[in-house]
Enzyme design. Sequence first.
Site, PDB file in Angstrom:
ATOM      1  N   TYR A   1     -19.939  29.431  46.127  1.00  0.00           N
ATOM      2  CA  TYR A   1     -19.303  28.420  45.442  1.00  0.00           C
ATOM      3  C   TYR A   1     -17.968  28.827  44.879  1.00  0.00           C
ATOM      4  CZ  TYR A   1     -23.056  24.930  46.426  1.00  0.00           C
ATOM      5  OH  TYR A   1     -23.788  24.156  46.972  1.00  0.00           O
TER       6      TYR A   1
ATOM      7  N   HIS B   1      -3.224  16.475  -2.640  1.00  0.00           N
ATOM      8  CA  HIS B   1      -3.765  16.395  -1.199  1.00  0.00           C
ATOM      9  C   HIS B   1      -3.350  17.970  -0.528  1.00  0.00           C
ATOM     10  CE1 HIS B   1      -4.009  12.176  -1.415  1.00  0.00           C
ATOM     11  NE2 HIS B   1      -4.084  12.034  -0.339  1.00  0.00           N
TER      12      HIS B   1
ATOM     13  N   ASN C   1       0.881  11.503   6.018  1.00  0.00           N
ATOM     14  CA  ASN C   1       0.104  10.319   6.914  1.00  0.00           C
ATOM     15  C   ASN C   1       0.752  10.614   8.282  1.00  0.00           C
ATOM     16  OD1 ASN C   1      -0.606   6.992   6.365  1.00  0.00           O
ATOM     17  ND2 ASN C   1      -1.756   8.857   6.145  1.00  0.00           N
TER      18      ASN C   1
ATOM     19  N   GLU D   1     -12.477   5.499   4.457  1.00  0.00           N
ATOM     20  CA  GLU D   1     -12.089   6.298   5.546  1.00  0.00           C
ATOM     21  C   GLU D   1     -13.430   6.734   6.145  1.00  0.00           C
ATOM     22  OE1 GLU D   1      -9.365   8.876   3.997  1.00  0.00           O
ATOM     23  OE2 GLU D   1      -8.302   7.394   3.376  1.00  0.00           O
TER      24      GLU D   1
ATOM     25  N   TYR E   1       0.953  -1.163  -0.038  1.00  0.00           N
ATOM     26  CA  TYR E   1      -0.041  -0.152   0.078  1.00  0.00           C
ATOM     27  C   TYR E   1       0.872   1.380  -0.178  1.00  0.00           C
ATOM     28  CZ  TYR E   1      -3.135   3.613   1.462  1.00  0.00           C
ATOM     29  OH  TYR E   1      -3.701   5.027   1.568  1.00  0.00           O
TER      30      TYR E   1
ATOM     31  N   ARG F   1     -15.501  29.401  47.521  1.00  0.00           N
ATOM     32  CA  ARG F   1     -15.440  28.348  48.454  1.00  0.00           C
ATOM     33  C   ARG F   1     -14.920  26.719  47.776  1.00  0.00           C
ATOM     34  NH1 ARG F   1     -20.300  25.391  50.843  1.00  0.00           N
ATOM     35  NH2 ARG F   1     -21.246  27.267  50.078  1.00  0.00           N
TER      36      ARG F   1
ATOM     37  N   PHE G   1      -2.604   6.287  12.047  1.00  0.00           N
ATOM     38  CA  PHE G   1      -2.864   7.877  11.880  1.00  0.00           C
ATOM     39  C   PHE G   1      -4.211   8.438  12.432  1.00  0.00           C
ATOM     40  CE2 PHE G   1      -4.228   4.675   8.450  1.00  0.00           C
ATOM     41  CZ  PHE G   1      -5.498   4.800   8.545  1.00  0.00           C
TER      42      PHE G   1
END
Length: 517
Positions: A283, A86, A198, A417, A56, A286, A332
């Site tokens: 609060y 990309h 990646n 994906e 791959y 405190r 990844f």
Amino acid sequence: MTTPELLVPGGLTFAQLRRLVDTPDLTVKLDPSCRAAVRASADLVRRATEGDAPVYGVNTGFGKLATQRIQREDLAVLQLKLLRSHAVGVGDALPARVVRLVLLLKAASLARGYSGVREEVIDTLIAMHNRGVLPVIPCQGSVGASGDLAPLAHLCLPLVGEGEAWFDGQCLPGGQAMERAGLEPLTLGPKEGLALINGTQVSTALALDALIAADRLFEAAVITGALTLDAARGSDAPFDPRIHAVRGQPGQIDCAAAYRALAVGSEIRRSHLEGDDRVQDPYCLRCQPQVMGACLDQMRYATQVLVREANAVTDNPLVFAAEGSMVSGGNFHAEPVALVADALAVAIAEIGSISERRVAMLVDTVASRLPPFLTPEPGLNSGFMIVHVTAAALASENKSLAHPASVDSLPTSANQEDHVSMATFAARRLQPMLRNTAHIVAIELLAAAQGIEFLRPLKSAPALEGVLRLVRSVSPAMMADRSLARDMEAVHHLVAAGDIGRATERQIPELQAVRLA
């Protein structure tokens, strides 16, 4: 010239990561002991290209196109096309400090020797950092799995002489920036483009950058809360160590110790030890150790996860040279980063939320026993009325931003994906939240300082008086209405820069326990 910082793959610490973020001119050098593993993994990839078995991203397409085989003569251009296709991010460019960290995290991950890249790829990434070649990386376009693909592609285009990068104060074409820095662009080998894009380095760098800023903000918020306690003439009984010991939450115990130490020597506290008819404080005063301690525990856990991720190998497939194998997996996927970024978002929102409640308490004359809206002539003057409104607006905005990003997932790559982390946005949205909360804390500081003015000549604790002097150096007391916008901005800078903590740290060792390692 300073000695370069040694970059040990797998050995980065939070203290070192903080230095890398906070020191723009810091240079690094790679630990030479990693080079044998890098060479072995690159050699295994080279040998894989000589066989016929599909690997791959080496001799196949990417994502849903993994079934498409690539001819041997096209293997180099495959990696270049990967970067080009990309690099499709949008939005504002990431800040320089984050880009510097991404370069080094990527180099350190590849140098672990499980990614199959050549030494010169890693060396060029480090040289780009050291010589100030900072790629232009749009901040939007990653879903946090299969790695931070789009932003890392933008990071790596200048490596091959393309894209854009900042150098010497100019935004230049990537090849020109490299040339001016005296660096040669690379021709990528098999798998190298895939190994470069990646990974979780952008998400991790964004989260680390926010965590480092949150550390400074947290300390300032603790100190500010202690000052408000004095301005409201609150009790220090809720910080008794026995209370916190029987619960056993470590962040709470450490915060209570810090509040106790900050209160030591306060004349204001001594003035109302007797004759005060209030039984318990609100609060927001405190329960400070309980709320802030829980936030501190979340930040400590985030530190552990993000340091692990900074040292991780997160590309795919991974190269195990000792066994002679390459294995596809899913490192990844940035789910660990997404979940801790979401936890940080909630903690940052809570720090601002309880701070805003203390501002509301200070301007309320019934709750604080101070003049209405902290002005000596209410009615003629509005005092801190609308200053509190600003704090409320910011706290409300943070509530929306704190919605978890990790619970959303949109399938990508034609459903190959099909579950993603959204870690990049989860981390990126932290900086606006930090700015909001730092402004809220700055407003509280101004309000607490104003409250102390009505208690003079009594003095607060010595450490807190140092903080008051720092605040008054940029913002005088307001006895008649004026615009506080510039004062708020000046005190915000003190908070965000860590100056509030530095004003007290030498006097209060217990504050070290509420800082991250």
